[in-house]
Every structure is written in C-alpha cells, then in structure tokens.
Design an enzyme around this catalytic site. Structure first.
Site, PDB file in Angstrom:
ATOM      1  CB  SER A 219      44.150  44.274  41.211  1.00  0.00           C
ATOM      2  OG  SER A 219      43.259  44.749  42.192  1.00  0.00           O
ATOM      3  CG  ASP A 251      43.432  40.263  50.557  1.00  0.00           C
ATOM      4  OD1 ASP A 251      43.435  41.494  50.340  1.00  0.00           O
ATOM      5  OD2 ASP A 251      42.467  39.664  51.067  1.00  0.00           O
TER       6      ASP A 251
HETATM    7  N1  LIG Z   1      38.725  35.455  37.221  1.00  0.00           N
HETATM    8  C1  LIG Z   1      40.039  35.670  37.331  1.00  0.00           C
HETATM    9  N2  LIG Z   1      40.910  34.926  36.634  1.00  0.00           N
HETATM   10  C2  LIG Z   1      42.249  35.115  36.737  1.00  0.00           C
HETATM   11  N3  LIG Z   1      42.806  36.041  37.536  1.00  0.00           N
HETATM   12  C3  LIG Z   1      41.979  36.823  38.254  1.00  0.00           C
HETATM   13  C4  LIG Z   1      40.557  36.686  38.206  1.00  0.00           C
HETATM   14  N4  LIG Z   1      40.006  37.599  39.047  1.00  0.00           N
HETATM   15  C5  LIG Z   1      41.030  38.263  39.602  1.00  0.00           C
HETATM   16  N5  LIG Z   1      42.219  37.813  39.133  1.00  0.00           N
HETATM   17  C6  LIG Z   1      43.558  38.266  39.525  1.00  0.00           C
HETATM   18  O1  LIG Z   1      43.467  38.738  40.849  1.00  0.00           O
HETATM   19  C7  LIG Z   1      43.965  40.078  40.924  1.00  0.00           C
HETATM   20  C8  LIG Z   1      43.206  40.821  41.998  1.00  0.00           C
HETATM   21  O2  LIG Z   1      41.838  40.842  41.656  1.00  0.00           O
HETATM   22  P1  LIG Z   1      40.851  42.029  42.028  1.00  0.00           P
HETATM   23  O3  LIG Z   1      41.130  43.214  41.179  1.00  0.00           O
HETATM   24  O4  LIG Z   1      39.487  41.446  41.996  1.00  0.00           O
HETATM   25  O5  LIG Z   1      41.341  42.345  43.518  1.00  0.00           O
HETATM   26  P2  LIG Z   1      40.570  42.912  44.790  1.00  0.00           P
HETATM   27  O6  LIG Z   1      39.234  43.465  44.418  1.00  0.00           O
HETATM   28  O7  LIG Z   1      41.518  43.825  45.490  1.00  0.00           O
HETATM   29  O8  LIG Z   1      40.381  41.576  45.671  1.00  0.00           O
HETATM   30  P3  LIG Z   1      40.267  41.405  47.266  1.00  0.00           P
HETATM   31  O9  LIG Z   1      40.296  42.757  47.891  1.00  0.00           O
HETATM   32  O10 LIG Z   1      39.009  40.635  47.475  1.00  0.00           O
HETATM   33  O11 LIG Z   1      41.448  40.577  47.673  1.00  0.00           O
HETATM   34  C9  LIG Z   1      43.828  40.633  39.532  1.00  0.00           C
HETATM   35  O12 LIG Z   1      44.797  41.632  39.305  1.00  0.00           O
HETATM   36  C10 LIG Z   1      44.044  39.405  38.654  1.00  0.00           C
HETATM   37  O13 LIG Z   1      45.430  39.239  38.382  1.00  0.00           O
HETATM   38 MG   LIG Z   2      41.379  44.395  47.539  1.00  0.00          MG
END
Ligand SMILES: Nc1ncnc2c1ncn2[C@@H]1O[C@H](COP(=O)(O)OP(=O)(O)OP(=O)(O)O)[C@@H](O)[C@H]1O
Ligand SMILES: [Mg+2]
Length: 310
Positions: A219, A251
C-alpha cells in the site's frame, strides 16, 4: 470463516484536551475507548462487511477483560488465550496542534502461554478458510512466531495474509504466506530499496516474493497500492486523495484482501475492493471503522492498470 490473529492487542484511549500543557493539569473534554491492534481492526472491518470472522490472540489482566467487553459490544466473535501479564494501553492525547501518543510496553509472554496459544490456534485454524496475522509481536515471543503460525495454518489447509514489519515480516516470509501487505516504509525497510514510485514498489515486491511471499500487496498511501503476483503486476489507485484519518486504512485493505482471496476473486477485483475500503477507512474517524457510502461512491472511479515489464 476468517480468523484474525492479534498477539499484541491494546486498549486504545483517546483523550481530547483544549491544549496539552506539560507539567500541568489538563482537563479532558472527550474520552474514547476502542479495542486496538491491527488484527482487531481487520476483524472489525470484516464484521461490518458481514463476513464471518473470529478474532484470536493473547489477552491478559483487567485491561484484557475490557478489550473482551468492547469486542462483545461491537459483536465481534472472539476466542483469546489468557496470559498473566496485563494487555497494554495506548494513550493518545489530541489537542489543536496535533496528537501525542503514549504507548505502554505491553506484557511479557511466557513459553507456557505461547505453547497454550499454539494449541488453541491449531484448533481454530482447522476451521478457517483464511488466517490474517497482523501487527507487532509482544515481548517474550520468538521472532519467527508468525512463521510457526503460518506453517500450522497451511498444514490445516487455510490461506494466510501477513501484515507485519521488521524481523516478524522477515521471518514470516520464510513460511510462504499467500499474501504479505507491507506499506511503502515497511517494504523499503525489508528490501533496503527506496520506494519513490509504484514501479519502484513493484520491483521491491519482487524481492519479497523471491524470499517466500506468494503475492505481495504494497500500500502506497493516497497513491493506492500495487499487487505483485507470479503472473502480473497491477497498480490500483483511488480517483483522488481523501481527507481524514489514514491510521487503520491499511488494516481495511487487509480486510478486503482476506475477503477477496477467501471467495477466490481475481486480483483486479481484490485490488479495487482494497482501495475502496481503505479510502472508506480514511474517511471514518476511527481505525477499525469504514464509511460504506464512500466505498460505494468511489468504487466506479478506481483505476487498475497493469505495470509493464515487472
Ligand atoms: N489520503 C488517502 N486518500 C485515499 N486513499 C488513501 C489515502 N491514504 C491511504 N489510502 C488508501 O489506504 C491504503 C492503505 O494506506 P497506507 O499505505 O497508509 O497503509 P498503512 O500504512 O499500512 O496503514 P495502517 O497500518 O495505519 O492501517 C492505500 O493503499 C490507499 O488505497
Ligand atoms: Mg499497516
């Protein structure tokens, strides 16, 4: 049934104060208490999607009891192994300029408690179609704890999704999980590559597949996510960056991935669902919750492209 594993759950306390002043009394204007830990967030999202889900892991002390009660309030089915130590609390103090977080170290898990959990997990994973292993490992567990659980789940015929970081991810890869879901920073740390673009993430994902992961979903915040399988590399992205709270968006993506592989969906569909539900989690104010209207509205505008040459 999807089984989610949370070995280091937490009771999340959020205090809102007008202004956080050090060495002074601050009156709290709002208190929120939530079950915390990545596996529990995944379980809550799956529950709200209507997918049969059971949450397991380790819980102890009166804090553990509170987490159990909160899961019951939210109608999340659970079967946790008891431990002697107290489940940790994570305290977030929110004021105008931002948030200050205080994270307790969490309990020390004994060998005997771990052995008892393995016996419980062996029984539960035998009736699971998919097992999700998410979050940090508590003190006292070996770094290959996830590898042991993945081997056991595979022997019981379940698919596995691993969302972990650092050593827990490194060791977990060796057991060949069906899917790993690092974010960009976790993928960069695991491979030593800097991730600047979706193509860069796709290249790094190939290294994790060489190390054992069957499919890598990485992600990339508001840039969406990439899916790297033996057959194809996809980039799925939301139509725009949404405002809100991105904690727990990953998540929600894991919940959609687990749901998709359980019903045997294709990767283009799974990637679309993961982008829709993670955007829906950004808009919801609390980790573990999703806004279904957002998921429905943005779904038709999500693009999925094949990345060339990887
Ligand atoms: N500002 C945003 N607008 C739209 N979609 C978003 C945004 N931020 C994140 N996403 C979606 O959320 C998904 C997961 O985000 P991210 O890569 O930040 O995950 P993460 O760091 O594993 O999060 P966490 O561990 O806190 O759950 C991304 O692949 C995207 O599809
Ligand atoms: Mg994560």
């Amino acid at each position: 049934m999807i089984l989610t594993v949370t070995l280091n759950p937490a009771l999340d306390l959020t205090y809102t104060v007008p202004e956080l002043k050090r060495h002074a009394v601050c009156r709290v204007s709002d208190v929120r208490v939530q079950p915390g830990g990545k596996g529990l967030n995944v379980a809550r999202v799956l529950r709200s999607m209507g997918t049969p889900v059971l949450a397991t892991g380790l819980l102890g002390g009166s804090t553990g009891e509170q987490v159990r009660c909160l899961l019951e309030d939210k109608a999340v089915l659970h079967r946790f192994a008891p431990i002697e130590g107290d489940t940790r609390r994570t305290v977030v103090v929110a004021d105008k300029p931002g948030v200050t977080s205080l994270w307790e170290p969490g309990p020390m898990v004994t060998d005997k408690e771990w052995a008892a959990f393995l016996a419980l997990f062996n029984g539960l994973s035998a009736s699971a179609a998919t097992v999700v292993l998410a979050g940090s490992l508590p003190q006292g567990l070996p770094p290959d704890a996830y590898a042991t659980l993945i081997d056991m789940a595979h022997a019981n015929g379940a698919l596995t999704v691993l969302d972990a970081d650092g050593l827990a991810l490194r060791h977990g890869l060796k057991a060949g999980p069906a899917v790993v879901k690092p974010n960009a920073a976790e993928l960069a740390a695991a491979t030593g590559l800097s991730i600047e673009t979706p193509s860069g993430a796709a290249q790094a994902a190939q290294l994790l597949r060489a190390d054992g992961a069957r499919t890598v979903v990485s992600s990339l915040g508001s840039s969406g996510l990439i899916v790297s399988t033996t057959e194809q590399t996809l980039h799925a992205r939301p139509p725009r960056s949404l405002n809100g709270n991105p904690t727990g968006a990953g998540d929600a993506a894991v919940a959609a991935i687990a749901n998709g592989i359980t019903r045997g969906a294709g990767w283009s569909d799974i990637a679309t669902d993961a982008v829709a539900f993670s955007a829906a989690a950004v808009v919801a104010s609390t980790a573990g919750e999703v806004c279904f209207d957002t998921a429905r509205d943005i779904r038709p505008h999500i693009t999925v492209n094949q990345l060339p040459g990887v």
